[in-house]
Design a protein around this motif. Structure first.
Motif, short mmCIF file in Angstrom:
data_model
loop_
_atom_site.label_atom_id
_atom_site.label_comp_id
_atom_site.label_asym_id
_atom_site.label_seq_id
_atom_site.Cartn_x
_atom_site.Cartn_y
_atom_site.Cartn_z
N PHE A 87 0.90 -1.24 0.02
CA PHE A 87 -0.08 -0.14 -0.19
C PHE A 87 0.85 1.44 -0.08
N ILE A 88 0.97 1.84 -1.11
CA ILE A 88 1.59 3.23 -1.24
C ILE A 88 0.96 4.66 -1.28
N VAL A 89 1.57 5.51 -0.52
CA VAL A 89 0.85 6.74 -0.52
C VAL A 89 1.73 7.98 -1.05
N ILE A 90 1.12 8.40 -2.05
CA ILE A 90 1.77 9.56 -2.82
C ILE A 90 1.19 10.93 -2.26
N ALA A 91 1.92 11.94 -1.39
CA ALA A 91 1.06 12.92 -0.77
C ALA A 91 1.86 14.19 -1.07
N ALA A 92 1.31 15.17 -1.29
CA ALA A 92 1.83 16.61 -1.44
C ALA A 92 0.79 17.50 -1.18
N SER A 119 -2.71 11.35 -1.46
CA SER A 119 -3.34 12.07 -0.46
C SER A 119 -2.92 13.50 -0.09
N GLN A 120 -3.96 14.14 0.41
CA GLN A 120 -3.64 15.56 0.53
C GLN A 120 -2.62 15.82 1.70
N LEU A 121 -2.15 16.65 2.17
CA LEU A 121 -1.30 17.25 3.34
C LEU A 121 -1.90 18.19 3.94
N SER A 122 -1.92 18.35 5.16
CA SER A 122 -2.37 19.58 6.04
C SER A 122 -1.69 21.18 5.46
N ARG A 123 -1.91 22.06 6.19
CA ARG A 123 -1.09 23.14 5.90
C ARG A 123 0.12 23.44 6.72
#
Length: 453
Positions: free
Chosen positions: A200-205, A353-357
């Motif tokens: 399970f791979i997550v790409i977040a930015a 995935s989204q990232l927080s601020r």
């Protein structure tokens, strides 16, 4: 006709299995292979239950001990008496064929389960009380359970070593390369060892870092050897196609989107479209899918056509078909479900995935694992987490123009670190820094470091 009498079964195979067990007591050969519900004849089911109980209690199994065990429980006459047990033992033709007899019993059992599942689906449809989507999802879940191996038992360390050595040998014969499917980016593969089954791979930015472009670039890179499914929960399939065409044809995305091209560019676009059409990529752009919908569609695709990699854009858009009170709980359940799906189907699941601020508030805007939005469970469930960062976005005067950092913040089975790729925004394309790609992209010597075709 009585439907139960017409059910698939093999009385002879059931007798052969029980006869072998009575002859040599080899219950361990069937643990995790058969259970009591695989036997159609009631007396055979009861005999198998008793044999299983004796095995678990570490009691010796032979014709005498089994007769006494059944007699003590007032079950001997109900299974046909001592004479029937003797008949079963005496009817063994070839003890070494036990596994083959068991396969026949299991095959008939699976067909009966399939019939019962279909009956249940018909009953629900006639009753007209449930949504058709829920009926179909339950039916697909049931059928997948029938066809998949749910009875896998412990594997000995010796068997594990044998499997591991075979895999290592296979990789050695390939020249010691990566284990999984290459992402198309050699430096990234050095960290990840490629896309591997059950990962399970997550790409977040943060927004505007190119995570969607990065994911579809990987899909395009791997689709010559892998079967890929993309769930685009935010973007339509047409919008996704425009990006893929621009990237493949090396044409400016804005011009492709508007259709503003000359004759030569149209030729490049049609050639790129033909190449893409031949790739093993399937796209679903339904924005109202819940996690059960996604699992059902992936299972169906896996069974019918095969499936190696699933890309979901993006995780926070997935809905959960149950009531929860906190957003963190919802995302946690979705994250765990995606990891379980990767393991169950033996595929790679890549979720954006989204990232927080939080990165915006730090002097160094590079993202960290703690910036993953809505849930710490994503960090726990993921095997690999990649965080994308472009310094140019925050510092226009940086020397790192058109450069994207891929920060491997977590890697359960490998190294963490950072690798860099060139970001060709006009083409929606990521390429290796050392040499561009095979169609001749090169770095200019101008001060702004723009990449051109």
């Amino acid at each position: 006709m009585d439907l139960l009498k017409a059910m698939p079964s093999s009385k002879e195979a059931e007798q052969a299995v029980l006869g072998c067990l009575l002859d040599n007591g080899s219950m361990e050969d069937l643990i995790g292979v058969l259970d009591k519900n695989d036997f159609y004849v009631p007396s055979h089911k009861n005999i198998f239950v008793c044999l299983s109980e004796m095995y678990k209690k570490d009691k010796g199994i032979d014709i005498i001990t089994v007769i006494n065990y059944l007699k003590a429980r007032d079950m001997l006459s109900s299974v046909g008496g001592a004479s029937y047990l003797v008949q079963l033992k005496g009817g063994v033709i070839n003890q070494s064929f036990l596994s083959h007899y068991a396969e026949i019993v299991k095959e008939k059992s699976s067909k009966r389960k399939l019939i019962l599942s279909a009956q249940e689906m018909l009953k629900e449809a006639y009753e007209d009380k449930n949504d058709v989507k829920d009926i179909i999802i339950r039916a697909e879940e049931s059928m997948f359970k029938i066809t998949s191996n749910k009875n896998k038992d412990f594997t000995t360390i010796g068997e594990c070593m044998e499997i591991a050595l075979k895999n290592i040998e296979k990789n050695y014969l390939k020249g010691g390369g990566i284990v999984g499917i290459s992402t198309g980016y050699k430096n990234l593969d050095r960290y990840t060892n490629g896309l591997q089954k059950s990962d399970f791979i997550v790409i977040a930015a943060r927004p505007s870092m190119g995570k969607t472009a990065f994911a579809i670039n990987i899909a395009n890179n791997i689709a010559h050897e892998a079967k890929v499914a993309i769930f685009s929960l935010e973007m339509s399939e047409e919008q996704l196609a425009y990006r893929m065409q621009a990237s493949e044809a090396l044409l400016e995305f804005s011009r492709v989107n508007k259709g503003s091209m000359n004759d030569d560019e149209w030729v490049k676009l049609t050639q790129a479209s033909a190449r893409l059409a031949g790739k093993n990529i399937k796209i679903n752009d339904c924005g109202e899918l819940d996690i059960n919908d996604i699992k059902a569609r992936c299972k169906r695709l896996k069974l019918k056509q095969g499936l190696d990699v699933v890309i979901i854009d993006y995780l926070q858009q997935i809905k959960l078909n149950e009531k929860v009170y906190l957003r963190e709980q919802e995302v946690s359940k979705i994250s765990a479900a995606l990891k379980n799906m990767a393991k169950e189907l033996e595929i790679t699941v890549v979720a954006l995935s989204q990232l927080s601020r939080a990165p915006e508030k730090r002097a160094d805007h590079r993202p960290q694992l703690g910036d993953l939005r809505d849930s710490g469970s994503i960090e726990q469930d993921a095997d690999i987490i990649m965080l994308l960062y472009r310094d140019e976005y925050y510092h226009p005067d940086t020397e790192e123009k058109n450069i994207s950092e891929v920060i491997i913040g977590k890697n359960r089975n490998g190294l963490v670190g950072t690798t860099k790729l060139a970001w060709l925004a006009q083409y929606q394309k990521f390429v290796e820094l050392d040499g561009g790609d095979k169609r001749g992209i090169k770095r200019t010597t101008s001060n702004n470091g723009k990449w051109v075709n």
